[in-house]
Design a protein around this motif. Structure first.
Motif, PDB file in Angstrom:
ATOM      1  N   LYS A 251       0.799  -1.225   0.000  1.00 43.08           N
ATOM      2  CA  LYS A 251       0.000   0.000   0.000  1.00 43.08           C
ATOM      3  C   LYS A 251       0.828   1.270   0.000  1.00 43.08           C
ATOM      4  CE  LYS A 251      -2.453  -2.043   3.161  1.00 43.08           C
ATOM      5  NZ  LYS A 251      -3.312  -2.432   4.205  1.00 43.08           N
ATOM      6  N   ASP A 252       2.011   1.229   0.591  1.00 40.87           N
ATOM      7  CA  ASP A 252       2.827   2.435   0.633  1.00 40.87           C
ATOM      8  C   ASP A 252       3.964   2.375  -0.394  1.00 40.87           C
ATOM      9  OD1 ASP A 252       4.912   1.660   3.534  1.00 40.87           O
ATOM     10  OD2 ASP A 252       4.167   0.422   1.908  1.00 40.87           O
ATOM     11  N   SER A 253       3.807   1.537  -1.396  1.00 39.97           N
ATOM     12  CA  SER A 253       4.835   1.349  -2.400  1.00 39.97           C
ATOM     13  C   SER A 253       4.865   2.515  -3.377  1.00 39.97           C
ATOM     14  CB  SER A 253       4.555   0.055  -3.167  1.00 39.97           C
ATOM     15  OG  SER A 253       5.369  -0.034  -4.308  1.00 39.97           O
ATOM     16  N   VAL A 254       6.037   2.836  -3.835  1.00 39.48           N
ATOM     17  CA  VAL A 254       6.180   3.868  -4.859  1.00 39.48           C
ATOM     18  C   VAL A 254       5.502   3.407  -6.145  1.00 39.48           C
ATOM     19  CG1 VAL A 254       7.868   5.214  -6.175  1.00 39.48           C
ATOM     20  CG2 VAL A 254       8.350   4.575  -3.829  1.00 39.48           C
TER      21      VAL A 254
ATOM     22  N   ASN B 263      -1.956   9.926  -7.930  1.00 34.90           N
ATOM     23  CA  ASN B 263      -1.125  11.096  -7.701  1.00 34.90           C
ATOM     24  C   ASN B 263      -0.898  11.196  -6.198  1.00 34.90           C
ATOM     25  OD1 ASN B 263       0.220  13.501  -7.852  1.00 34.90           O
ATOM     26  ND2 ASN B 263      -1.631  14.728  -8.076  1.00 34.90           N
ATOM     27  N   VAL B 264       0.108  10.486  -5.710  1.00 35.54           N
ATOM     28  CA  VAL B 264       0.377  10.448  -4.274  1.00 35.54           C
ATOM     29  C   VAL B 264       0.996  11.774  -3.862  1.00 35.54           C
ATOM     30  CG1 VAL B 264       1.617   9.274  -2.418  1.00 35.54           C
ATOM     31  CG2 VAL B 264       0.660   7.953  -4.313  1.00 35.54           C
ATOM     32  N   VAL B 265       0.270  12.509  -3.016  1.00 38.67           N
ATOM     33  CA  VAL B 265       0.716  13.813  -2.557  1.00 38.67           C
ATOM     34  C   VAL B 265       1.628  13.657  -1.349  1.00 38.67           C
ATOM     35  CG1 VAL B 265      -0.060  16.074  -1.743  1.00 38.67           C
ATOM     36  CG2 VAL B 265      -1.454  14.807  -3.370  1.00 38.67           C
ATOM     37  N   LYS B 266       1.250  12.779  -0.437  1.00 31.48           N
ATOM     38  CA  LYS B 266       2.025  12.571   0.793  1.00 31.48           C
ATOM     39  C   LYS B 266       1.488  11.321   1.485  1.00 31.48           C
ATOM     40  CE  LYS B 266       3.484  15.099   4.924  1.00 31.48           C
ATOM     41  NZ  LYS B 266       4.907  14.932   4.879  1.00 31.48           N
ATOM     42  N   THR B 267       2.334  10.642   2.242  1.00 34.53           N
ATOM     43  CA  THR B 267       1.863   9.546   3.081  1.00 34.53           C
ATOM     44  C   THR B 267       1.951   9.980   4.539  1.00 34.53           C
ATOM     45  OG1 THR B 267       4.037   8.498   3.193  1.00 34.53           O
ATOM     46  CG2 THR B 267       2.552   7.741   1.447  1.00 34.53           C
TER      47      THR B 267
ATOM     48  N   PRO C 245      -0.879   7.130  14.349  1.00 40.63           N
ATOM     49  CA  PRO C 245      -0.591   6.576  15.667  1.00 40.63           C
ATOM     50  C   PRO C 245      -1.451   5.350  15.941  1.00 40.63           C
ATOM     51  CG  PRO C 245      -1.809   8.651  15.859  1.00 40.63           C
ATOM     52  CD  PRO C 245      -1.517   8.432  14.407  1.00 40.63           C
ATOM     53  N   LYS C 246      -0.846   4.336  16.519  1.00 41.38           N
ATOM     54  CA  LYS C 246      -1.534   3.104  16.920  1.00 41.38           C
ATOM     55  C   LYS C 246      -2.151   2.329  15.746  1.00 41.38           C
ATOM     56  CE  LYS C 246      -2.539   4.909  21.463  1.00 41.38           C
ATOM     57  NZ  LYS C 246      -3.475   5.134  22.511  1.00 41.38           N
ATOM     58  N   GLN C 247      -1.662   2.531  14.534  1.00 45.84           N
ATOM     59  CA  GLN C 247      -2.162   1.804  13.368  1.00 45.84           C
ATOM     60  C   GLN C 247      -0.982   1.235  12.591  1.00 45.84           C
ATOM     61  OE1 GLN C 247      -5.192   1.091  12.831  1.00 45.84           O
ATOM     62  NE2 GLN C 247      -6.290   2.576  14.075  1.00 45.84           N
ATOM     63  N   GLU C 248      -1.225   0.128  11.908  1.00 45.27           N
ATOM     64  CA  GLU C 248      -0.168  -0.481  11.097  1.00 45.27           C
ATOM     65  C   GLU C 248      -0.145   0.066   9.676  1.00 45.27           C
ATOM     66  OE1 GLU C 248      -0.304  -4.713  11.226  1.00 45.27           O
ATOM     67  OE2 GLU C 248      -0.402  -4.761  13.405  1.00 45.27           O
ATOM     68  N   TYR C 249      -1.227   0.679   9.246  1.00 44.67           N
ATOM     69  CA  TYR C 249      -1.278   1.178   7.880  1.00 44.67           C
ATOM     70  C   TYR C 249      -1.042   2.683   7.849  1.00 44.67           C
ATOM     71  CZ  TYR C 249      -6.142   2.232   9.198  1.00 44.67           C
ATOM     72  OH  TYR C 249      -7.265   2.675   9.838  1.00 44.67           O
ATOM     73  N   LYS C 250      -0.827   3.184   6.640  1.00 47.15           N
ATOM     74  CA  LYS C 250      -0.607   4.610   6.413  1.00 47.15           C
ATOM     75  C   LYS C 250      -1.728   5.126   5.517  1.00 47.15           C
ATOM     76  CE  LYS C 250       4.431   4.278   6.276  1.00 47.15           C
ATOM     77  NZ  LYS C 250       5.613   4.529   5.456  1.00 47.15           N
TER      78      LYS C 250
END
Length: 187
Positions: A44-47, A55-59, A63-68
């Motif tokens: 999910k956080d792969s380039v 159009n990924v602006v920012k990740t 807090p307290k989560q495994e995903y972004k």
């Protein structure tokens, strides 16, 4: 129906008191799995997501989560917008002064959140957030704090839909489209 906390009182209330920035974001569901032409799963956080037309602006690490959150839209609020948002989040009240003794909980529908309100510290780290799925009318707040309405508690109550509509209208007026106007992140 609204309470009467002043702008100064709302600014002194968590999470507004801790935030150096307040940002609205739209993102593909954090539960979505992307596959390429060979049916290989992409992180999910792969380039590689950029290659999918996102159009990924920012990740944002939560807090307290495994995903972004992989933000495809991001709007930083100015002070007037923050004050308007705090009016909704802090002053909005249920019809009753407190939650009823008993109430019916409705099962979540899809719960595919696509939008969030992020409260960031000076280093752009998320100190608090409100995650929202406008499709099934459910939302979640972390960390939970008793100084503002406990969104997790009321999110399944029918009255919470009015608050969600106010948040949705606010986000739309600020320019967020994905999750509000359309659920197609490739548009």
């Amino acid at each position: 129906m609204y309470g009467k906390k002043t702008v100064e009182e709302r600014r002194a209330t968590f999470p507004f008191s801790e935030a150096k920035k307040v940002v609205l974001v739209a993102f593909p569901s954090p539960y979505a799995v992307f596959e390429d032409e060979e049916d290989d799963m992409l992180k999910k956080d792969s380039v590689d997501l950029v290659g999918w037309g996102l159009n990924v602006v920012k990740t944002y690490k939560l807090p307290k989560q495994e995903y972004k959150y992989i933000a495809i839209e991001k709007i930083e609020l100015n002070q007037n917008q923050i004050d308007s948002l705090s009016h909704i989040l802090i002053n909005y009240k249920l019809k009753y002064d407190k939650l009823p003794e008993t109430y019916t909980l409705y099962a979540y529908g899809c719960y595919e959140p696509r939008n969030a309100i992020l409260f960031l510290d000076a280093e752009d780290k998320v100190v608090s957030y409100f995650e929202i799925c406008f499709e099934c009318h459910h939302f979640s707040q972390l960390p939970m704090d008793k100084t503002i309405i406990n969104i997790n508690t009321i999110s399944s109550l029918p009255e919470a839909k009015k608050m969600l509509d106010l948040i949705k209208d606010f986000m739309k007026a600020c320019g967020i489209k994905y999750g509000i106007v359309s659920n197609n992140f490739l548009e």
